[in-house]
Design a protein around this motif. Structure first.
Motif, PDB file in Angstrom:
ATOM      1  N   THR A   1       0.841  -1.193   0.000  1.00  0.00           N
ATOM      2  CA  THR A   1       0.000   0.000   0.000  1.00  0.00           C
ATOM      3  C   THR A   1       0.876   1.242   0.000  1.00  0.00           C
ATOM      4  OG1 THR A   1      -0.103   0.070   2.426  1.00  0.00           O
ATOM      5  CG2 THR A   1      -1.853  -1.159   1.282  1.00  0.00           C
ATOM      6  N   VAL A   2       0.244   2.379  -0.233  1.00  0.00           N
ATOM      7  CA  VAL A   2       0.910   3.674  -0.115  1.00  0.00           C
ATOM      8  C   VAL A   2       0.008   4.602   0.688  1.00  0.00           C
ATOM      9  CG1 VAL A   2       2.195   3.511  -2.285  1.00  0.00           C
ATOM     10  CG2 VAL A   2      -0.099   4.497  -2.288  1.00  0.00           C
ATOM     11  N   ASP A   3       0.603   5.602   1.288  1.00  0.00           N
ATOM     12  CA  ASP A   3      -0.132   6.731   1.856  1.00  0.00           C
ATOM     13  C   ASP A   3       0.102   7.920   0.936  1.00  0.00           C
ATOM     14  OD1 ASP A   3      -1.535   6.117   4.378  1.00  0.00           O
ATOM     15  OD2 ASP A   3       0.444   5.507   5.074  1.00  0.00           O
ATOM     16  N   LEU A   4      -0.922   8.325   0.215  1.00  0.00           N
ATOM     17  CA  LEU A   4      -0.773   9.456  -0.692  1.00  0.00           C
ATOM     18  C   LEU A   4      -0.632  10.745   0.125  1.00  0.00           C
ATOM     19  CD1 LEU A   4      -3.448   8.597  -3.410  1.00  0.00           C
ATOM     20  CD2 LEU A   4      -0.983   8.116  -3.445  1.00  0.00           C
ATOM     21  N   PRO A   5       0.398  11.541  -0.143  1.00  0.00           N
ATOM     22  CA  PRO A   5       0.644  12.713   0.695  1.00  0.00           C
ATOM     23  C   PRO A   5      -0.380  13.824   0.535  1.00  0.00           C
ATOM     24  CG  PRO A   5       2.211  12.635  -1.120  1.00  0.00           C
ATOM     25  CD  PRO A   5       1.471  11.327  -1.129  1.00  0.00           C
ATOM     26  N   SER A   6      -1.191  13.803  -0.530  1.00  0.00           N
ATOM     27  CA  SER A   6      -2.197  14.858  -0.705  1.00  0.00           C
ATOM     28  C   SER A   6      -3.263  14.818   0.377  1.00  0.00           C
ATOM     29  CB  SER A   6      -2.861  14.748  -2.075  1.00  0.00           C
ATOM     30  OG  SER A   6      -3.540  13.514  -2.215  1.00  0.00           O
ATOM     31  N   ALA A   7      -3.406  13.686   1.063  1.00  0.00           N
ATOM     32  CA  ALA A   7      -4.327  13.594   2.200  1.00  0.00           C
ATOM     33  C   ALA A   7      -3.577  14.056   3.442  1.00  0.00           C
ATOM     34  CB  ALA A   7      -4.848  12.174   2.376  1.00  0.00           C
ATOM     35  N   GLY A   8      -3.739  15.337   3.762  1.00  0.00           N
ATOM     36  CA  GLY A   8      -3.165  15.863   4.994  1.00  0.00           C
ATOM     37  C   GLY A   8      -1.946  16.742   4.842  1.00  0.00           C
ATOM     38  N   THR A   9      -1.338  16.806   3.643  1.00  0.00           N
ATOM     39  CA  THR A   9      -0.173  17.672   3.451  1.00  0.00           C
ATOM     40  C   THR A   9      -0.392  18.556   2.226  1.00  0.00           C
ATOM     41  OG1 THR A   9       1.241  16.403   1.933  1.00  0.00           O
ATOM     42  CG2 THR A   9       1.196  15.694   4.247  1.00  0.00           C
ATOM     43  N   GLU A  10       0.602  19.387   1.923  1.00  0.00           N
ATOM     44  CA  GLU A  10       0.490  20.339   0.811  1.00  0.00           C
ATOM     45  C   GLU A  10       0.741  19.702  -0.553  1.00  0.00           C
ATOM     46  OE1 GLU A  10      -0.498  23.414   0.838  1.00  0.00           O
ATOM     47  OE2 GLU A  10      -0.653  23.699   3.011  1.00  0.00           O
ATOM     48  N   ALA A  11       0.889  18.401  -0.618  1.00  0.00           N
ATOM     49  CA  ALA A  11       1.201  17.724  -1.877  1.00  0.00           C
ATOM     50  C   ALA A  11       0.008  17.726  -2.826  1.00  0.00           C
ATOM     51  CB  ALA A  11       1.645  16.291  -1.611  1.00  0.00           C
TER      52      ALA A  11
ATOM     53  N   ARG B   1      -4.241  26.592  -3.541  1.00  0.00           N
ATOM     54  CA  ARG B   1      -3.648  26.201  -2.267  1.00  0.00           C
ATOM     55  C   ARG B   1      -4.729  26.019  -1.207  1.00  0.00           C
ATOM     56  NH1 ARG B   1       1.095  30.551  -1.413  1.00  0.00           N
ATOM     57  NH2 ARG B   1      -0.647  31.895  -2.041  1.00  0.00           N
ATOM     58  N   GLY B   2      -4.375  25.281  -0.175  1.00  0.00           N
ATOM     59  CA  GLY B   2      -5.313  25.027   0.907  1.00  0.00           C
ATOM     60  C   GLY B   2      -5.885  23.624   0.834  1.00  0.00           C
ATOM     61  N   PHE B   3      -6.849  23.362   1.684  1.00  0.00           N
ATOM     62  CA  PHE B   3      -7.370  22.011   1.846  1.00  0.00           C
ATOM     63  C   PHE B   3      -8.875  21.968   1.645  1.00  0.00           C
ATOM     64  CE2 PHE B   3      -3.374  21.933   4.081  1.00  0.00           C
ATOM     65  CZ  PHE B   3      -2.853  20.685   3.738  1.00  0.00           C
ATOM     66  N   GLU B   4      -9.314  20.834   1.118  1.00  0.00           N
ATOM     67  CA  GLU B   4     -10.734  20.538   0.997  1.00  0.00           C
ATOM     68  C   GLU B   4     -11.127  19.709   2.208  1.00  0.00           C
ATOM     69  OE1 GLU B   4     -14.327  21.079  -0.757  1.00  0.00           O
ATOM     70  OE2 GLU B   4     -12.405  21.845  -1.521  1.00  0.00           O
ATOM     71  N   PRO B   5     -12.079  20.196   3.024  1.00  0.00           N
ATOM     72  CA  PRO B   5     -12.447  19.428   4.209  1.00  0.00           C
ATOM     73  C   PRO B   5     -13.149  18.128   3.848  1.00  0.00           C
ATOM     74  CG  PRO B   5     -13.934  21.274   3.916  1.00  0.00           C
ATOM     75  CD  PRO B   5     -12.833  21.456   2.913  1.00  0.00           C
TER      76      PRO B   5
ATOM     77  N   GLN C   1      -8.096  15.975   5.838  1.00  0.00           N
ATOM     78  CA  GLN C   1      -8.325  16.982   4.810  1.00  0.00           C
ATOM     79  C   GLN C   1      -7.522  16.638   3.554  1.00  0.00           C
ATOM     80  OE1 GLN C   1      -9.049  21.250   6.481  1.00  0.00           O
ATOM     81  NE2 GLN C   1      -7.188  20.468   7.466  1.00  0.00           N
ATOM     82  N   GLN C   2      -8.066  17.020   2.406  1.00  0.00           N
ATOM     83  CA  GLN C   2      -7.429  16.730   1.121  1.00  0.00           C
ATOM     84  C   GLN C   2      -6.923  18.020   0.494  1.00  0.00           C
ATOM     85  OE1 GLN C   2      -6.984  13.699  -0.150  1.00  0.00           O
ATOM     86  NE2 GLN C   2      -6.200  14.229  -2.170  1.00  0.00           N
TER      87      GLN C   2
END
Length: 229
Positions: free
Chosen positions: A40-50, A122-126, A153-154
């Protein structure tokens, strides 16, 4: 990861938006029963600025660590970075789009919904409202609430970054339609599934890896055996 004497491909499981590798655990247990290796992977876009391209880089790094052939299973948003990453890998036999966005070069998730790119990405989607119903409607309520409590957050950029490659044009692909999906309705899935070589259906909501892990594992096992075209 080594082949461990198993000639069957390993499965790389790539989660969707707001999720993490944690969501695959029931399916991974069921897949072990089918004799299949998983990563598996943890995609960094969930929770970080990636953004999406950073996610694709993480997928490509994971593929490079796997010895032997791989079937990539992409769920929901995860289909986008997988579609971007796989052309740069030489060991992927097939992509399985599980209620996933199977997009083409130049497309992004926002465009799929007819939405313009944001002026400020920029920023996150709740986490969406009522994720219990949206993502886990066919799970027992306590389990659904527990899963919803783990969502992050995404990063918005992951939804606006555009594909520059489309792996399904050169790598065989299979689409699994989740027929009772409330997050990505079946008609939308079927429209994208026309881009895949083979299509299967499962009577589940958006997250069959949690609600129907044994059934999904059996289907993936058949695909992993090469009996999917």
């Amino acid at each position: 990861m080594t082949g461990e004497g198993n000639s069957r491909p390993a499965l790389l499981l790539v989660h969707g938006a707001w999720h993490g590798a944690w969501c695959w655990e029931p399916l991974r247990s069921a897949l072990r029963g089918e004799g299949l290796r998983t990563e598996t992977v943890d995609l960094p876009s969930a929770g970080t600025e990636a953004g999406m391209h950073e996610d694709a880089g993480v997928v490509l790094e994971a593929l490079a660590r796997i010895d032997g052939p791989v079937v990539v299973v992409a769920h929901s948003y995860g289909g986008i970075p997988v579609t971007q990453a796989v052309p740069d890998s030489g060991n992927v036999e097939r992509i399985v789009y599980l209620a996933a966005f199977q997009l083409d070069v130049g497309e992004n998730l926002l465009g799929h919904y007819g939405a313009p790119d944001p002026a400020e990405p920029r920023g996150f989607e709740p986490v969406p409202g009522d994720p219990v119903t949206l993502f886990y409607g066919d799970l027992p309520v306590p389990e659904a609430r527990a899963a919803a409590g783990r969502l992050a957050q995404q990063n918005r950029r992951s939804f606006s970054d555009r594909l520059t490659r489309a792996a399904w044009r050169t790598v065989p692909s299979t689409y699994v339609v989740c027929e009772d999906d409330r997050a990505l309705p079946a008609p939308a899935q079927e429209a994208m599934a026309a881009r895949s070589g083979t299509v299967h259906r499962i009577a589940s909501g958006h997250s069959p890896f949690l609600s129907r892990p044994a059934e999904l594992a059996s289907l993936l096992g058949k695909i992993g055996l090469g009996s999917d075209g």
